[in-house]
Each structure stands twice: as structure tokens, then as C-alpha cells.
Motif scaffolding. Structure first.
Motif, PDB file in Angstrom:
ATOM      1  N   LEU A  65       0.820  -1.144  -0.038  1.00  0.00           N
ATOM      2  CA  LEU A  65      -0.098   0.090  -0.008  1.00  0.00           C
ATOM      3  C   LEU A  65       0.880   1.125  -0.098  1.00  0.00           C
ATOM      4  O   LEU A  65       1.836   1.435   1.028  1.00  0.00           O
ATOM      5  N   GLY A  66       0.595   2.090  -1.033  1.00  0.00           N
ATOM      6  CA  GLY A  66       1.680   3.322  -1.074  1.00  0.00           C
ATOM      7  C   GLY A  66       2.712   2.859  -1.870  1.00  0.00           C
ATOM      8  O   GLY A  66       3.855   3.401  -1.441  1.00  0.00           O
ATOM      9  N   ALA A  67       2.836   2.248  -3.091  1.00  0.00           N
ATOM     10  CA  ALA A  67       3.851   1.846  -3.878  1.00  0.00           C
ATOM     11  C   ALA A  67       4.671   2.893  -4.440  1.00  0.00           C
ATOM     12  O   ALA A  67       5.913   2.874  -4.819  1.00  0.00           O
ATOM     13  N   ALA A  68       4.109   4.098  -4.329  1.00  0.00           N
ATOM     14  CA  ALA A  68       4.741   5.236  -5.104  1.00  0.00           C
ATOM     15  C   ALA A  68       5.221   5.111  -6.427  1.00  0.00           C
ATOM     16  O   ALA A  68       4.611   4.073  -7.248  1.00  0.00           O
ATOM     17  N   ASN A  69       6.746   5.225  -6.652  1.00  0.00           N
ATOM     18  CA  ASN A  69       6.967   5.038  -8.009  1.00  0.00           C
ATOM     19  C   ASN A  69       7.955   3.550  -8.053  1.00  0.00           C
ATOM     20  O   ASN A  69       8.544   3.334  -9.000  1.00  0.00           O
ATOM     21  N   GLY A  70       7.749   2.794  -7.287  1.00  0.00           N
ATOM     22  CA  GLY A  70       8.229   1.389  -7.227  1.00  0.00           C
ATOM     23  C   GLY A  70       9.608   1.056  -6.604  1.00  0.00           C
ATOM     24  O   GLY A  70      10.121  -0.113  -6.754  1.00  0.00           O
ATOM     25  N   THR A  71       9.998   2.018  -6.090  1.00  0.00           N
ATOM     26  CA  THR A  71      11.463   1.851  -5.448  1.00  0.00           C
ATOM     27  C   THR A  71      11.448   0.459  -4.549  1.00  0.00           C
ATOM     28  O   THR A  71      12.287  -0.420  -4.938  1.00  0.00           O
ATOM     29  N   ASP A 128       0.441 -13.244   2.513  1.00  0.00           N
ATOM     30  CA  ASP A 128       1.351 -13.487   3.754  1.00  0.00           C
ATOM     31  C   ASP A 128       1.623 -12.256   4.479  1.00  0.00           C
ATOM     32  O   ASP A 128       1.994 -11.806   5.748  1.00  0.00           O
ATOM     33  N   VAL A 129       1.866 -10.986   3.515  1.00  0.00           N
ATOM     34  CA  VAL A 129       2.226  -9.750   4.267  1.00  0.00           C
ATOM     35  C   VAL A 129       1.503  -8.779   3.547  1.00  0.00           C
ATOM     36  O   VAL A 129       1.379  -8.620   2.501  1.00  0.00           O
ATOM     37  N   VAL A 130       1.263  -7.594   4.660  1.00  0.00           N
ATOM     38  CA  VAL A 130       0.972  -6.360   3.976  1.00  0.00           C
ATOM     39  C   VAL A 130       1.873  -5.170   4.528  1.00  0.00           C
ATOM     40  O   VAL A 130       2.420  -5.181   5.615  1.00  0.00           O
ATOM     41  N   VAL A 131       2.628  -4.508   3.452  1.00  0.00           N
ATOM     42  CA  VAL A 131       3.300  -3.519   3.523  1.00  0.00           C
ATOM     43  C   VAL A 131       2.612  -2.073   3.463  1.00  0.00           C
ATOM     44  O   VAL A 131       2.070  -2.037   2.456  1.00  0.00           O
ATOM     45  N   GLN A 132       2.752  -1.458   4.459  1.00  0.00           N
ATOM     46  CA  GLN A 132       1.961  -0.069   4.269  1.00  0.00           C
ATOM     47  C   GLN A 132       2.824   1.184   4.554  1.00  0.00           C
ATOM     48  O   GLN A 132       3.786   1.461   5.385  1.00  0.00           O
ATOM     49  N   ASP A 133       2.986   1.852   3.329  1.00  0.00           N
ATOM     50  CA  ASP A 133       3.664   3.164   3.386  1.00  0.00           C
ATOM     51  C   ASP A 133       3.018   4.293   2.572  1.00  0.00           C
ATOM     52  O   ASP A 133       3.623   4.935   1.739  1.00  0.00           O
ATOM     53  N   VAL A 134       1.831   4.439   3.168  1.00  0.00           N
ATOM     54  CA  VAL A 134       0.959   5.614   2.663  1.00  0.00           C
ATOM     55  C   VAL A 134       1.535   6.920   3.360  1.00  0.00           C
ATOM     56  O   VAL A 134       1.770   6.989   4.552  1.00  0.00           O
ATOM     57  N   ALA A 135       1.268   8.046   2.566  1.00  0.00           N
ATOM     58  CA  ALA A 135       1.459   9.286   3.429  1.00  0.00           C
ATOM     59  C   ALA A 135      -0.011  10.031   3.396  1.00  0.00           C
ATOM     60  O   ALA A 135      -0.299  10.838   2.283  1.00  0.00           O
ATOM     61  N   THR A 136      -0.945   9.918   4.251  1.00  0.00           N
ATOM     62  CA  THR A 136      -2.161  10.295   4.294  1.00  0.00           C
ATOM     63  C   THR A 136      -2.432  10.372   5.960  1.00  0.00           C
ATOM     64  O   THR A 136      -1.821   9.520   6.610  1.00  0.00           O
ATOM     65  N   ARG A 137      -3.292  10.980   6.338  1.00  0.00           N
ATOM     66  CA  ARG A 137      -3.976  10.902   7.578  1.00  0.00           C
ATOM     67  C   ARG A 137      -4.567   9.792   7.804  1.00  0.00           C
ATOM     68  O   ARG A 137      -5.173   9.300   6.719  1.00  0.00           O
ATOM     69  N   VAL A 142      -6.089   2.894   7.738  1.00  0.00           N
ATOM     70  CA  VAL A 142      -5.796   2.076   6.372  1.00  0.00           C
ATOM     71  C   VAL A 142      -5.284   0.837   6.664  1.00  0.00           C
ATOM     72  O   VAL A 142      -5.784   0.071   6.010  1.00  0.00           O
ATOM     73  N   ALA A 143      -4.242   0.503   7.506  1.00  0.00           N
ATOM     74  CA  ALA A 143      -3.788  -0.753   7.860  1.00  0.00           C
ATOM     75  C   ALA A 143      -5.227  -1.777   8.481  1.00  0.00           C
ATOM     76  O   ALA A 143      -5.260  -2.763   8.165  1.00  0.00           O
ATOM     77  N   CYS A 144      -5.989  -1.009   9.058  1.00  0.00           N
ATOM     78  CA  CYS A 144      -6.999  -1.772   9.820  1.00  0.00           C
ATOM     79  C   CYS A 144      -7.915  -2.149   8.576  1.00  0.00           C
ATOM     80  O   CYS A 144      -8.689  -3.250   8.637  1.00  0.00           O
ATOM     81  N   ALA A 145      -8.356  -1.172   7.623  1.00  0.00           N
ATOM     82  CA  ALA A 145      -9.352  -1.656   6.532  1.00  0.00           C
ATOM     83  C   ALA A 145      -8.581  -2.654   5.741  1.00  0.00           C
ATOM     84  O   ALA A 145      -9.515  -3.348   5.066  1.00  0.00           O
ATOM     85  N   ALA A 158       4.308  -1.608   8.650  1.00  0.00           N
ATOM     86  CA  ALA A 158       3.806  -0.282   8.475  1.00  0.00           C
ATOM     87  C   ALA A 158       4.656   0.503   8.902  1.00  0.00           C
ATOM     88  O   ALA A 158       5.397   0.464   9.870  1.00  0.00           O
ATOM     89  N   VAL A 159       4.591   1.779   8.298  1.00  0.00           N
ATOM     90  CA  VAL A 159       5.400   2.846   8.744  1.00  0.00           C
ATOM     91  C   VAL A 159       4.441   3.960   9.041  1.00  0.00           C
ATOM     92  O   VAL A 159       3.492   4.349   8.170  1.00  0.00           O
ATOM     93  N   ILE A 160       4.680   4.577  10.221  1.00  0.00           N
ATOM     94  CA  ILE A 160       3.626   5.799  10.349  1.00  0.00           C
ATOM     95  C   ILE A 160       4.556   6.986  10.633  1.00  0.00           C
ATOM     96  O   ILE A 160       5.595   7.141  11.054  1.00  0.00           O
ATOM     97  N   LYS A 161       3.876   7.746   9.466  1.00  0.00           N
ATOM     98  CA  LYS A 161       4.656   8.911   9.114  1.00  0.00           C
ATOM     99  C   LYS A 161       4.090  10.123  10.035  1.00  0.00           C
ATOM    100  O   LYS A 161       3.082  10.482   9.685  1.00  0.00           O
ATOM    101  N   ALA A 162       4.690  10.694  11.206  1.00  0.00           N
ATOM    102  CA  ALA A 162       4.208  11.577  11.993  1.00  0.00           C
ATOM    103  C   ALA A 162       3.715  13.035  11.275  1.00  0.00           C
ATOM    104  O   ALA A 162       2.597  13.636  11.478  1.00  0.00           O
ATOM    105  N   ARG A 163       4.372  13.460  10.261  1.00  0.00           N
ATOM    106  CA  ARG A 163       4.126  14.719   9.605  1.00  0.00           C
ATOM    107  C   ARG A 163       3.042  14.459   8.599  1.00  0.00           C
ATOM    108  O   ARG A 163       2.436  15.592   8.130  1.00  0.00           O
TER     109      ARG A 163
END
Length: 209
Positions: A65-71, A128-137, A142-145, A158-163
Motif C-alpha cells: 500500500l503506497g507503492a509510489a514509483n516502485g523503488t 502473507d504480508v501487507v506492507v504499508q507506506d502511505v502518506a495520508t492522515r 488504512v492498515a485496519c481496513a 507498516a510505517v507511521i509518518k508523523a508529519r
């Protein structure tokens, strides 16, 4: 931490660096079929560098989730059997599609990770795995959904981005609220800040309740 066989530390120009086997994507150093995984450009890579175990294994089926440009998704696709890569923005999606052209295991979707029903008819369950890297409130929500796609013995990385949640609030308070939200659907196994690679980011490894 036991790394999958497709992930290892290899030498590039005299320096040991995290790497995966695969074709290069973003100009990263390569050596003998391995490509360096730059933790400063990848939160999942930073999780490995910080000694965390996100649960990724060879041949896994992954929702990103939040794959951006695929890096980072490209590195995951070097290891996984299939990576369903969800990205909301059209501009990075063009890059993601180009990356997917070099990896049969990478399947891009121009969708909103906050609305899993929009891709639920295509993405399989019991992953097997959900990776989350979204930049949203509402990152934890989102992870729960998207818990619906994860096997009972699967892992959330998952990564929680405070800003992205609040530009002025104390990051620790943001992280605590996000963890409270996550615990409605997950058991949190491990958390670590991703400094010095990514400021004001909290990485979380969790399993479904």
C-alpha cells in the motif's frame, strides 16, 4: 533476524550494504546480480537496517500500500511470488508501471488504499504480508481496513509518518494514537523509529488479532 534468501548484505565498492537479487531500477549499485537496497529511499529497507523483521519470506504473496514509483516495491518483488502494488497518484504510477514491466511478480493498481473494496475483487485473500507506506492522515485506519487481505498468520509491516498525520503535533503523541488504532485489528510485535534514515517515522511489525 533471518533474512530471506533473496535479501542479503553484499559488498559494493568496499562497503557492505543491504541488497536483493534483480535488475536495477533507480540507478542503485549492482554487483554479481545483486542490487543495493538504499534504506534512505526505502522505509522497508530502513526496517531491515534497524534490525527489524517485517516478516517477508521467499515466495510470499504481498499487498503493498503506497507503492509510489516502485523503488521499494521492486525490491519486494525480487523476493515475493506476487506483489499487489496500490498507488493513488497518477504521476508515480507511470513509473510504477515501467518498473512492473521488468518484473512479472509486480502487479500495479491505480487505487486508493483507503478504499480496499475498489481492488478487493482482484487482490486475493490470505496474503502473507501487507506492507504499508502511505502518506495520508489515518494511516493506522488504512492498515485496519486492509486487514481483510491478510492471512491469520500473516504480518503487517507498516510505517507511521508523523508529519503526514499532523505537521505540528509531537510525533510521539501521533505514534501512540496510531498504535491504539492499530491494536483494534492487530497485535503489535515490534516498533522502532527509523532515524537516521527517515525522521519522524515509526516502523511497526504486527500480526492480526
Amino acid at each position: 533476524m533471518t533474512l530471506p534468501s533473496g535479501v542479503a548484505y553484499r559488498e559494493f565498492d568496499g562497503e557492505e550494504r543491504l541488497a536483493t537479487r534483480g535488475e536495477p531500477v533507480y540507478g542503485e549499485p549492482t554487483a554479481e546480480g545483486w542490487r543495493a537496497w538504499d534504506a534512505r529511499r526505502s522505509k522497508l529497507g530502513a526496517m531491515y537496517e534497524r534490525g527489524m523483521d517485517p516478516g517477508l519470506q521467499d515466495g510470499d504473496r504481498v499487498l503493498y500500500l503506497g507503492a509510489a514509483n516502485g523503488t521499494t516495491a521492486s525490491h519486494v518483488a525480487d523476493v515475493a511470488r506476487v506483489v499487489y502494488a496500490v498507488e493513488f497518484a497518477a504521476r508515480p504510477m507511470r513509473d510504477l508501471v515501467d518498473v512492473a514491466a521488468t518484473r512479472d511478480s509486480l502487479v500495479p493498481f491505480l487505487k486508493d488504499a483507503r478504499k480496499p473494496a475498489s481492488y478487493g475483487h482482484v487482490v486475493e485473500a490470505d496474503l502473507d504480508v501487507v506492507v504499508q507506506d502511505v502518506a495520508t492522515r489515518g494511516q493506522a485506519r488504512v492498515a485496519c481496513a486492509n486487514r481483510r487481505f491478510l492471512a491469520d498468520d500473516g504480518r503487517l509491516a507498516a510505517v507511521i509518518k508523523a508529519r503526514s498525520e499532523d505537521t505540528v503535533r509531537d510525533p510521539e503523541a501521533v505514534f501512540e494514537d496510531a498504535l491504539d488504532d492499530l491494536r483494534t485489528e492487530y497485535r503489535v510485535l515490534e516498533t522502532k523509529r527509523l532515524d537516521p534514515f527517515h525522521a519522524d517515522h515509526l516502523a511497526v511489525v504486527a500480526e492480526p488479532r
